[in-house]
Motif scaffolding. Structure first.
Motif, short mmCIF file in Angstrom:
data_model
loop_
_atom_site.label_atom_id
_atom_site.label_comp_id
_atom_site.label_asym_id
_atom_site.label_seq_id
_atom_site.Cartn_x
_atom_site.Cartn_y
_atom_site.Cartn_z
N LEU A 25 0.82 -1.22 0.00
CA LEU A 25 0.00 0.00 0.00
C LEU A 25 0.85 1.26 0.00
N LEU A 26 1.90 1.27 0.78
CA LEU A 26 2.77 2.44 0.83
C LEU A 26 3.46 2.70 -0.51
N THR A 27 3.91 1.65 -1.18
CA THR A 27 4.58 1.85 -2.47
C THR A 27 3.62 2.38 -3.52
N ILE A 28 2.34 2.11 -3.35
CA ILE A 28 1.34 2.65 -4.28
C ILE A 28 0.96 4.08 -3.90
N MET A 29 0.80 4.32 -2.61
CA MET A 29 0.27 5.61 -2.16
C MET A 29 1.30 6.73 -2.06
N ALA A 35 3.14 13.51 -5.55
CA ALA A 35 2.68 14.27 -6.72
C ALA A 35 1.63 15.30 -6.30
N HIS A 36 0.79 14.94 -5.37
CA HIS A 36 -0.22 15.87 -4.87
C HIS A 36 0.44 17.06 -4.17
N ILE A 37 1.45 16.80 -3.38
CA ILE A 37 2.18 17.87 -2.68
C ILE A 37 2.85 18.80 -3.69
N LEU A 38 3.50 18.24 -4.72
CA LEU A 38 4.14 19.07 -5.74
C LEU A 38 3.11 19.96 -6.43
N PRO A 115 11.40 26.37 -9.05
CA PRO A 115 11.27 25.36 -7.99
C PRO A 115 12.59 25.16 -7.24
N GLN A 116 12.51 25.00 -5.94
CA GLN A 116 13.67 24.88 -5.08
C GLN A 116 13.59 23.60 -4.24
N LEU A 117 14.74 23.12 -3.80
CA LEU A 117 14.86 21.98 -2.89
C LEU A 117 13.99 20.82 -3.37
N ALA A 118 13.11 20.30 -2.52
CA ALA A 118 12.30 19.13 -2.89
C ALA A 118 11.35 19.44 -4.05
N GLN A 119 10.95 20.69 -4.19
CA GLN A 119 10.03 21.06 -5.28
C GLN A 119 10.71 20.95 -6.64
N ALA A 120 12.04 20.91 -6.69
CA ALA A 120 12.75 20.75 -7.95
C ALA A 120 12.42 19.41 -8.62
N ALA A 121 11.81 18.49 -7.89
CA ALA A 121 11.37 17.22 -8.48
C ALA A 121 10.18 17.42 -9.41
#
Length: 148
Positions: A25-29, A35-38, A115-121
């Motif tokens: 479940l974790l690997t799916i979620m 992606a939602h956070i980005l 985009p900076q730091l983690a948002q650069a993804a």
């Protein structure tokens, strides 16, 4: 008379099955959550650029020219950064999600959210750009309409 003992608890096999299901479940979620956070941080950056465009329009009405840096628009620094909620930060803050820049282009301007730091993804959209004409663009391969 013999006493019957009842055992309560879980066997090792039952616990392993539960752990395997949780891991699946974790690997799916987790990727979907990330992606939602980005996307949510991208929406905050787009809103920030729209607010700056409104400030530029007011500045233009009062001074018959566009502001050359953010301090002219009442902000404390130029450029500056924002966090995931849109709060203004110094550009090297460890909580920054986007760096907001103002570039002069002829008699107009271009606002850029990098985009900076983690948002650069967020490589699908990358930088968000907004011009004085209201033209929206991105540096990534996605269409601007899907990023804005």
């Amino acid at each position: 008379m013999t006493a019957h003992r009842t055992h309560s608890g879980y066997t090792l096999v039952e616990m392993l099955i539960t752990l395997v299901l949780l891991a699946a479940l974790l690997t799916i979620m987790l990727p979907a959550y990330r992606a939602h956070i980005l996307r949510s941080y991208r929406v905050v950056a787009a809103h920030e650029l729209m607010q700056l465009m409104a400030r530029q329009d007011i500045f233009f009405q009062q001074h018959k020219r566009y502001a050359q840096d953010f301090t002219d628009l009442g902000l404390s620094t130029h450029p500056y950064a924002i966090d995931g909620s849109g709060a203004e930060l110094v550009v090297d803050s460890g909580r920054r999600t986007y760096r907001i820049e103002l570039n002069s282009v002829g008699n107009g301007y271009q606002l850029v959210a990098r985009p900076q730091l983690a948002q650069a993804a967020d490589t699908q959209c990358g930088e968000l750009r907004l011009t004085d004409y209201g033209l929206r663009s991105v540096s990534g391969p996605s269409a601007p309409s899907s990023c804005w």
